[in-house]
Design a protein around this motif. Structure first.
Motif, PDB file in Angstrom:
ATOM      1  N   ALA A 114     -10.303  -8.851  13.917  1.00 17.94           N
ATOM      2  CA  ALA A 114      -9.991 -10.109  13.247  1.00 17.94           C
ATOM      3  C   ALA A 114     -10.117  -9.940  11.736  1.00 17.94           C
ATOM      4  O   ALA A 114     -11.081  -9.361  11.241  1.00 17.94           O
ATOM      5  CB  ALA A 114     -10.933 -11.198  13.739  1.00 17.94           C
ATOM      6  N   GLY A 115      -9.133 -10.422  11.021  1.00 16.99           N
ATOM      7  CA  GLY A 115      -9.201 -10.436   9.562  1.00 16.99           C
ATOM      8  C   GLY A 115      -9.047  -9.090   8.885  1.00 16.99           C
ATOM      9  O   GLY A 115      -9.403  -8.930   7.731  1.00 16.99           O
ATOM     10  N   MET A 116      -8.531  -8.097   9.611  1.00 20.22           N
ATOM     11  CA  MET A 116      -8.389  -6.776   9.001  1.00 20.22           C
ATOM     12  C   MET A 116      -6.941  -6.536   8.585  1.00 20.22           C
ATOM     13  O   MET A 116      -6.019  -7.115   9.160  1.00 20.22           O
ATOM     14  CB  MET A 116      -8.790  -5.703  10.009  1.00 20.22           C
ATOM     15  CG  MET A 116     -10.270  -5.617  10.250  1.00 20.22           C
ATOM     16  SD  MET A 116     -10.592  -4.250  11.336  1.00 20.22           S
ATOM     17  CE  MET A 116     -12.351  -4.116  11.155  1.00 20.22           C
TER      18      MET A 116
ATOM     19  N   LEU B 285     -21.878  -4.802   1.837  1.00 17.65           N
ATOM     20  CA  LEU B 285     -20.697  -4.032   2.241  1.00 17.65           C
ATOM     21  C   LEU B 285     -19.473  -4.926   2.379  1.00 17.65           C
ATOM     22  O   LEU B 285     -19.593  -6.111   2.677  1.00 17.65           O
ATOM     23  CB  LEU B 285     -20.962  -3.356   3.585  1.00 17.65           C
ATOM     24  CG  LEU B 285     -22.077  -2.325   3.619  1.00 17.65           C
ATOM     25  CD1 LEU B 285     -22.293  -1.853   5.040  1.00 17.65           C
ATOM     26  CD2 LEU B 285     -21.753  -1.158   2.716  1.00 17.65           C
ATOM     27  N   PRO B 286     -18.272  -4.338   2.176  1.00 16.54           N
ATOM     28  CA  PRO B 286     -17.055  -5.114   2.413  1.00 16.54           C
ATOM     29  C   PRO B 286     -16.873  -5.389   3.908  1.00 16.54           C
ATOM     30  O   PRO B 286     -17.468  -4.726   4.757  1.00 16.54           O
ATOM     31  CB  PRO B 286     -15.942  -4.212   1.890  1.00 16.54           C
ATOM     32  CG  PRO B 286     -16.517  -2.848   1.894  1.00 16.54           C
ATOM     33  CD  PRO B 286     -17.981  -3.003   1.664  1.00 16.54           C
ATOM     34  N   TYR B 287     -16.010  -6.343   4.201  1.00 19.15           N
ATOM     35  CA  TYR B 287     -15.825  -6.852   5.549  1.00 19.15           C
ATOM     36  C   TYR B 287     -15.518  -5.767   6.586  1.00 19.15           C
ATOM     37  O   TYR B 287     -16.158  -5.696   7.635  1.00 19.15           O
ATOM     38  CB  TYR B 287     -14.687  -7.884   5.507  1.00 19.15           C
ATOM     39  CG  TYR B 287     -14.383  -8.540   6.809  1.00 19.15           C
ATOM     40  CD1 TYR B 287     -15.140  -9.615   7.249  1.00 19.15           C
ATOM     41  CD2 TYR B 287     -13.336  -8.092   7.602  1.00 19.15           C
ATOM     42  CE1 TYR B 287     -14.862 -10.226   8.448  1.00 19.15           C
ATOM     43  CE2 TYR B 287     -13.051  -8.695   8.803  1.00 19.15           C
ATOM     44  CZ  TYR B 287     -13.815  -9.763   9.224  1.00 19.15           C
ATOM     45  OH  TYR B 287     -13.536 -10.361  10.411  1.00 19.15           O
TER      46      TYR B 287
ATOM     47  N   VAL C  14      -3.687  -3.700   8.097  1.00 19.33           N
ATOM     48  CA  VAL C  14      -3.115  -2.774   9.075  1.00 19.33           C
ATOM     49  C   VAL C  14      -3.902  -1.463   9.150  1.00 19.33           C
ATOM     50  O   VAL C  14      -4.200  -0.964  10.232  1.00 19.33           O
ATOM     51  CB  VAL C  14      -1.638  -2.490   8.731  1.00 19.33           C
ATOM     52  CG1 VAL C  14      -1.062  -1.477   9.699  1.00 19.33           C
ATOM     53  CG2 VAL C  14      -0.838  -3.778   8.793  1.00 19.33           C
ATOM     54  N   GLU C  15      -4.292  -0.941   7.972  1.00 26.01           N
ATOM     55  CA  GLU C  15      -5.002   0.345   7.985  1.00 26.01           C
ATOM     56  C   GLU C  15      -6.358   0.221   8.668  1.00 26.01           C
ATOM     57  O   GLU C  15      -6.754   1.076   9.461  1.00 26.01           O
ATOM     58  CB  GLU C  15      -5.196   0.846   6.553  1.00 26.01           C
ATOM     59  CG  GLU C  15      -3.962   1.532   6.024  1.00 26.01           C
ATOM     60  CD  GLU C  15      -4.015   1.674   4.519  1.00 26.01           C
ATOM     61  OE1 GLU C  15      -5.122   1.903   4.002  1.00 26.01           O
ATOM     62  OE2 GLU C  15      -2.961   1.537   3.882  1.00 26.01           O
ATOM     63  N   GLU C  16      -7.060  -0.880   8.341  1.00 23.23           N
ATOM     64  CA  GLU C  16      -8.365  -1.077   8.966  1.00 23.23           C
ATOM     65  C   GLU C  16      -8.225  -1.239  10.476  1.00 23.23           C
ATOM     66  O   GLU C  16      -9.039  -0.735  11.253  1.00 23.23           O
ATOM     67  CB  GLU C  16      -9.065  -2.300   8.361  1.00 23.23           C
ATOM     68  CG  GLU C  16      -9.592  -2.046   6.959  1.00 23.23           C
ATOM     69  CD  GLU C  16     -10.073  -3.320   6.268  1.00 23.23           C
ATOM     70  OE1 GLU C  16     -10.964  -3.212   5.429  1.00 23.23           O
ATOM     71  OE2 GLU C  16      -9.550  -4.410   6.574  1.00 23.23           O
ATOM     72  N   LYS C  17      -7.130  -1.919  10.880  1.00 22.14           N
ATOM     73  CA  LYS C  17      -6.896  -2.083  12.316  1.00 22.14           C
ATOM     74  C   LYS C  17      -6.643  -0.743  12.986  1.00 22.14           C
ATOM     75  O   LYS C  17      -7.145  -0.481  14.074  1.00 22.14           O
ATOM     76  CB  LYS C  17      -5.685  -2.988  12.553  1.00 22.14           C
ATOM     77  CG  LYS C  17      -6.004  -4.450  12.491  1.00 22.14           C
ATOM     78  CD  LYS C  17      -4.773  -5.286  12.805  1.00 22.14           C
ATOM     79  CE  LYS C  17      -5.103  -6.750  12.587  1.00 22.14           C
ATOM     80  NZ  LYS C  17      -3.955  -7.619  12.784  1.00 22.14           N
ATOM     81  N   GLU C  18      -5.879   0.108  12.292  1.00 20.56           N
ATOM     82  CA  GLU C  18      -5.605   1.435  12.855  1.00 20.56           C
ATOM     83  C   GLU C  18      -6.898   2.216  13.026  1.00 20.56           C
ATOM     84  O   GLU C  18      -7.135   2.840  14.063  1.00 20.56           O
ATOM     85  CB  GLU C  18      -4.645   2.210  11.948  1.00 20.56           C
ATOM     86  CG  GLU C  18      -3.201   1.793  12.127  1.00 20.56           C
ATOM     87  CD  GLU C  18      -2.294   2.411  11.077  1.00 20.56           C
ATOM     88  OE1 GLU C  18      -2.808   3.121  10.182  1.00 20.56           O
ATOM     89  OE2 GLU C  18      -1.086   2.168  11.145  1.00 20.56           O
ATOM     90  N   ASP C  19      -7.760   2.156  11.969  1.00 26.01           N
ATOM     91  CA  ASP C  19      -9.042   2.859  12.050  1.00 26.01           C
ATOM     92  C   ASP C  19      -9.858   2.351  13.224  1.00 26.01           C
ATOM     93  O   ASP C  19     -10.386   3.131  14.019  1.00 26.01           O
ATOM     94  CB  ASP C  19      -9.852   2.639  10.763  1.00 26.01           C
ATOM     95  CG  ASP C  19      -9.335   3.492   9.624  1.00 26.01           C
ATOM     96  OD1 ASP C  19      -8.521   4.401   9.912  1.00 26.01           O
ATOM     97  OD2 ASP C  19      -9.736   3.258   8.470  1.00 26.01           O
ATOM     98  N   MET C  20      -9.950   1.035  13.318  1.00 28.30           N
ATOM     99  CA  MET C  20     -10.784   0.441  14.355  1.00 28.30           C
ATOM    100  C   MET C  20     -10.249   0.787  15.745  1.00 28.30           C
ATOM    101  O   MET C  20     -11.018   1.134  16.643  1.00 28.30           O
ATOM    102  CB  MET C  20     -10.859  -1.072  14.139  1.00 28.30           C
ATOM    103  CG  MET C  20     -11.834  -1.794  15.041  1.00 28.30           C
ATOM    104  SD  MET C  20     -13.496  -1.112  15.053  1.00 28.30           S
ATOM    105  CE  MET C  20     -14.304  -2.079  13.808  1.00 28.30           C
ATOM    106  N   SER C  21      -8.914   0.746  15.901  1.00 32.26           N
ATOM    107  CA  SER C  21      -8.326   1.114  17.195  1.00 32.26           C
ATOM    108  C   SER C  21      -8.698   2.546  17.556  1.00 32.26           C
ATOM    109  O   SER C  21      -9.036   2.853  18.700  1.00 32.26           O
ATOM    110  CB  SER C  21      -6.805   1.006  17.152  1.00 32.26           C
ATOM    111  OG  SER C  21      -6.419  -0.271  16.751  1.00 32.26           O
ATOM    112  N   ARG C  22      -8.627   3.409  16.571  1.00 30.40           N
ATOM    113  CA  ARG C  22      -8.950   4.818  16.783  1.00 30.40           C
ATOM    114  C   ARG C  22     -10.411   4.956  17.230  1.00 30.40           C
ATOM    115  O   ARG C  22     -10.722   5.673  18.176  1.00 30.40           O
ATOM    116  CB  ARG C  22      -8.667   5.592  15.481  1.00 30.40           C
ATOM    117  CG  ARG C  22      -8.933   7.064  15.456  1.00 30.40           C
ATOM    118  CD  ARG C  22      -8.479   7.830  16.662  1.00 30.40           C
ATOM    119  NE  ARG C  22      -7.068   7.697  17.016  1.00 30.40           N
ATOM    120  CZ  ARG C  22      -6.569   8.012  18.213  1.00 30.40           C
ATOM    121  NH1 ARG C  22      -7.367   8.458  19.171  1.00 30.40           N
ATOM    122  NH2 ARG C  22      -5.297   7.872  18.457  1.00 30.40           N
TER     123      ARG C  22
END
Lengths: 388, 273
Positions: B198-200, B170-172, B202-210
């Motif tokens: 770490a290492g994400m 899987l991707p990071y 902006v979109e991945e960060k938004e998803d993770m925050s959500r």
């Protein structure tokens, strides 16, 4: 075309989690089992059983055992030969009536019941009756599990190559022990153990007069049960804890896996399998055993080669590896001697060369073993005739 | 802001934060002559998102390792659910209900997404080994019941499509998500996240925050996280601890911390004339 999961819908998690989720696989498996149990015994010959089928079945049990430890739990072991010897000798003791001795008189020393510091006279404390062969094989396995547990203790401190060297100590120690400890071979002058004739349900399983069909079916039944146990254990909670320790031991600990329990249980279960394999190897296959010859270090390497070539962390890989190592030399010999009419000594040299070449070839084509090759083939078959 | 341990408080966005779940009292951790953590005290309250921030080498990860039981502090006490915790092994602490993700992904690479999250449920499964060996009734029922919980987590994290993919492929960003899933599998009382973003991008960060906010909101899970992205930290956390060189230099709501001169010094530096 025929190997598809399309249209094969699962409506429960139990159905989705089964061993062969694809219907075609399920049928193939059942047919193989049916042929194994019903068809092969009809036309089995003495040569086929002793040179090909029985060693394949027994080595499969051993390879599954080592694969649980090395493939699933990531603990490399070079003690397989020694553990096979424990299984064989324990099985022998239970077959011939386990005798426990004590010091009945002790002159010129302290008497500690089992230990005398002076000149001792021994008497039999108790002697168990001669057990039936199935129970003896089981006890061979259980005894080996206990011994394996003991030799698994270093794994809590050391890993990888260093652990392999530590298990090598088990190999040398156990072979030495069964050479020197005359109780283990019932004080026979030759130091060998010989399997006496034993019956199960009226059929002779061991001894010189046991027939090929019976020996084959006995080994096949045990392999069938053992493979089923191994599959269940590796897909459940315990198996996941083994794989977690193998893949990332720190993360395993953080989610609640006790490394001590996971590693030692892997050693115990693996040794149980290897012990049962060793017991069969002695009682059914060889019939007479001298420990240094039958259970030397080369057996440990052979088992390791099997699981590396077959595929680490795969039950099918254990079968494939055992088949490759056991059957390939027989096949090559038959082709060279029977087919081309070469002299046997030259054929024997070529056998080694070709086998070595094939091992290198297969490992270059697929470093993860025959099981990974088989998986790739299945992936391709699912899409065939389309490439994607 | 000083509260006693059983008092509740209400956040600006209207959520209620309960009593103290975990309290660190005067923790000092030394490696030989190096002092990684210097006399730090803070608490984590029921249902809150608690951030630990600080420059590199401040001792944040060491702090999580103390909570996890990887490190045992030379001084200080750890209190969990109102009881002082004896020195424990990490796997015992897991059984108390503390789960965690790692800064560098620590997934089981050879196993599928499903198996990884199922392994996360290790502490929740009880069937003895001999029942697993013969796949007898209780063992299979337990397996299926836990699979249902795992499927809920898979739905929640929207990773249905990679259910049976070995996680090594899987991707990071997805691996990070699976690791969160594995920690959620334990249904933890306290969830520790070591740099979940770490290492994400902006979109991945938004998803993770959500996902982090949803975990907190839907399951009521108490979360402590380490993060370097100040925007994210200030947005999602209720209270923030700031560490620098092993010492605590600030503690409070994001607004309080933002205006704390010591924190500004540590992050931006200060002119010395």
């Amino acid at each position: 075309m025929f190997y598809r999961e399309a249209g094969d819908f699962k409506t429960s998690y139990a159905a989705d989690g089964q061993t062969f989720p694809i219907a075609f696989d399920r049928w193939r498996y059942m047919i193989v089992v049916a042929i194994g149990f019903l068809a092969i015994p009809l036309f089995i010959t003495e040569y086929m059983a002793n040179a090909v089928l029985i060693p394949f079945l027994i080595w499969s049990v051993i390879a599954i055992g080592l694969n649980i430890l090395t493939g699933y739990c990531g603990q490399v072991s070079l003690g397989t030969g020694g553990f096979m010897a424990v299984g064989a000798y324990a099985c022998y003791k239970f077959m011939t009536g386990l005798d426990v001795w004590y010091v009945s008189a002790c002159e010129g020393g302290a008497n500690l019941f089992f230990l005398c510091t002076g000149v001792a006279t021994y008497s039999v404390l108790f002697e168990l009756p001669e057990f039936n062969i199935a129970f003896s094989v089981l006890m061979g396995g259980l005894t080996t599990a206990a011994v394996g547990l003991l030799f698994g203790l270093p794994s809590l401190r050391i890993k990888g190559f260093y652990l392999a060297v530590a298990t090598l100590a088990a190999q040398f120690f156990l072979v030495w022990l069964f050479n020197k400890w005359s109780w283990a071979y019932n004080y026979s002058a030759s130091g060998q153990i010989n399997a006496p004739t034993r019956e199960l349900l009226g059929f002779e399983i061991t001894g010189p007069t046991a027939t090929a069909e019976v020996k084959y079916l006995f080994c096949l039944t045990i392999l069938f049960l053992m493979a089923w146990l191994a599959r269940n254990l590796t897909r459940g909670r315990l198996g996941r804890s083994w794989m977690a320790i193998r893949d990332m031991d720190i993360a395993a600990e953080i989610i609640g896996v006790n490394p001590l329990k996971a590693k030692l249980s892997a050693f115990a279960v693996s040794s149980f399998f290897v012990g049962v394999g060793g017991a069969l190897f002695f009682s059914v296959y060889l019939g007479a055993v001298e420990v240094g010859e039958a259970f030397g270090i080369q057996k440990s390497f052979l088992a390791l080669f099997m699981i590396i070539i077959g595929g680490l962390g795969s039950i099918f890989g254990s079968f494939a590896g055992a088949a490759f190592i056991v059957l390939m030399p027989v096949l090559l010999k038959n082709i060279m001697v029977g087919g081309f009419g070469w002299p046997t000594d030259i054929a024997a040299h070529f056998e080694f060369i070709i086998l070595g070449g094939l091992i290198i070839f297969f490992l270059i084509v697929e470093p993860h073993g025959l099981a990974a090759l088989w998986r790739t083939l299945k992936e391709k078959l699912r899409l065939w005739p389309f490439p994607h | 802001m000083s509260l006693d341990s059983s008092q509740t408080m209400t956040t600006p966005d209207g959520r209620t934060i309960g009593g103290v779940v975990m309290e660190m009292k005067h923790i000092t951790l030394r490696f030989g002559g190096v002092v990684a953590i210097k006399d730090i005290s803070f608490d984590i309250r029921e249902g809150e998102i608690r951030a630990i921030i600080g420059p590199n080498g401040a001792g944040k990860s060491s702090m999580l390792n103390v909570i996890n039981g990887f490190y045992h502090p030379q001084e200080g006490e750890v209190w969990f659910e109102g009881k002082r915790r004896k020195p424990m092994k990490p796997h015992e602490i897991a059984h108390q209900g503390i789960a965690r993700t790692f800064q560098n992904i620590a997934l089981f690479k050879g196993m599928t997404t499903l198996d990884n999250i199922m392994t996360g449920r290790f502490t929740r499964m009880k069937a003895p080994w001999w029942q697993q060996a013969i796949w007898a009734g209780p063992a299979e029922r337990e397996e299926v019941a836990n699979r249902e919980v795992v499927e809920k987590i898979i739905d929640f994290l929207e990773i249905q499509a990679i259910r049976k993919t070995p996680v090594g492929r899987l991707p990071y960003g997805l691996q990070k998500r699976v690791e969160l899933g594995r920690a959620l599998g334990a249904e933890p009382r306290l969830l520790l996240l070591d740099e979940p973003m770490a290492g994400m991008n902006v979109e991945e960060k938004e998803d993770m925050s959500r996902f982090i906010l949803d975990v907190n909101d839907e399951f009521g899970t108490t979360i402590a996280l380490i993060e370097h992205d100040m925007g994210v930290v200030m947005d999602i956390s209720d209270r923030v601890v700031v560490m620098d060189y092993g010492a605590k230099i600030g503690d409070g709501t994001p607004d309080e911390v933002r205006n704390n001169p010591a924190v500004i010094d540590a992050y931006l530096g200060v002119a010395h004339d």
